[in-house]
Design a protein around this motif. Structure first.
Motif, short mmCIF file in Angstrom:
data_model
loop_
_atom_site.label_atom_id
_atom_site.label_comp_id
_atom_site.label_asym_id
_atom_site.label_seq_id
_atom_site.Cartn_x
_atom_site.Cartn_y
_atom_site.Cartn_z
N UNK A 10 -24.89 -15.60 -35.49
CA UNK A 10 -24.94 -14.13 -35.45
C UNK A 10 -24.19 -13.48 -36.62
N UNK A 11 -23.06 -14.05 -37.03
CA UNK A 11 -22.30 -13.48 -38.14
C UNK A 11 -23.11 -13.54 -39.44
N UNK A 12 -23.76 -14.68 -39.68
CA UNK A 12 -24.55 -14.82 -40.91
C UNK A 12 -25.75 -13.87 -40.89
N UNK A 13 -26.39 -13.73 -39.74
CA UNK A 13 -27.55 -12.84 -39.64
C UNK A 13 -27.11 -11.40 -39.87
N UNK A 14 -25.99 -10.99 -39.27
CA UNK A 14 -25.49 -9.63 -39.46
C UNK A 14 -25.14 -9.39 -40.92
N UNK A 15 -24.50 -10.35 -41.58
CA UNK A 15 -24.15 -10.21 -42.99
C UNK A 15 -25.40 -10.09 -43.86
N UNK A 16 -26.41 -10.89 -43.57
CA UNK A 16 -27.67 -10.81 -44.32
C UNK A 16 -28.33 -9.46 -44.11
N UNK A 17 -28.33 -8.95 -42.87
CA UNK A 17 -28.95 -7.66 -42.59
C UNK A 17 -28.24 -6.54 -43.33
N UNK A 18 -26.91 -6.57 -43.38
CA UNK A 18 -26.16 -5.53 -44.10
C UNK A 18 -26.46 -5.59 -45.59
N UNK A 19 -26.56 -6.82 -46.15
CA UNK A 19 -26.87 -6.95 -47.57
C UNK A 19 -28.29 -6.48 -47.88
N UNK A 20 -29.17 -6.56 -46.88
CA UNK A 20 -30.57 -6.13 -47.07
C UNK A 20 -30.76 -4.65 -46.81
N UNK A 21 -29.68 -3.94 -46.52
CA UNK A 21 -29.78 -2.50 -46.32
C UNK A 21 -30.10 -2.09 -44.90
N UNK A 22 -30.01 -2.98 -43.97
CA UNK A 22 -30.29 -2.64 -42.57
C UNK A 22 -29.04 -2.05 -41.94
N UNK A 23 -29.26 -1.20 -40.93
CA UNK A 23 -28.16 -0.52 -40.25
C UNK A 23 -28.23 -0.87 -38.78
N UNK A 24 -27.07 -1.06 -38.17
CA UNK A 24 -27.04 -1.34 -36.73
C UNK A 24 -27.61 -0.16 -35.96
#
Length: 124
Positions: A76-90
């Motif tokens: 989950x930490x790696x997926x969240x980090x990748x999503x933030x780097x890709x411009x995704x927002x929670x």
């Protein structure tokens, strides 16, 4: 098949015992040749089996390493980090808009059946 006299098995005739001995010797010789032929025909099975076992051990170790790597990459930490780097927002941080949908008309209630429900019981 010929019928033998009852004393056939207990006979002391040397020719009879010699014939029995030759038949048994031929049977044992045939069995020994069959076993040796089978052993010769399957002589490469054991080395191949040992080689396959070693290959299986290697592949099992490789699978375990890859499985551990996949678990690390999809944590989950790696997926969240990748999503933030890709411009995704929670979703919790996204600004939300509200809109009043107004009063929706209710669907009419279903009408009761004209005839009451009838149940027929038939015994076989």
């Amino acid at each position: 098949m010929t019928r033998r006299p009852p004393d056939f098995w207990w006979s002391a005739d040397p020719e009879l015992w010699r014939a029995r001995t030759v038949r048994l010797l031929l049977a044992y010789l045939l069995l020994a040749l069959t076993l040796l032929g089978t052993r010769y025909a399957t002589r490469d099975v054991r080395p191949t089996l040992l080689q396959v076992r070693e290959q299986e051990k290697t592949l099992t170790k490789e699978r375990d390493q890859l499985e551990t790597e996949v678990q690390f990459l999809v944590s989950p930490q790696r997926v969240r980090l990748w999503a933030e780097r890709s411009g995704m927002v929670l979703f919790a941080n996204v600004p939300k808009t509200r809109r009043d949908l107004g009063e929706l008309p209710l669907a009419p209630a279903p009408l009761p059946p004209e005839e009451p429900l009838k149940v027929n019981i038939q015994w076989n």
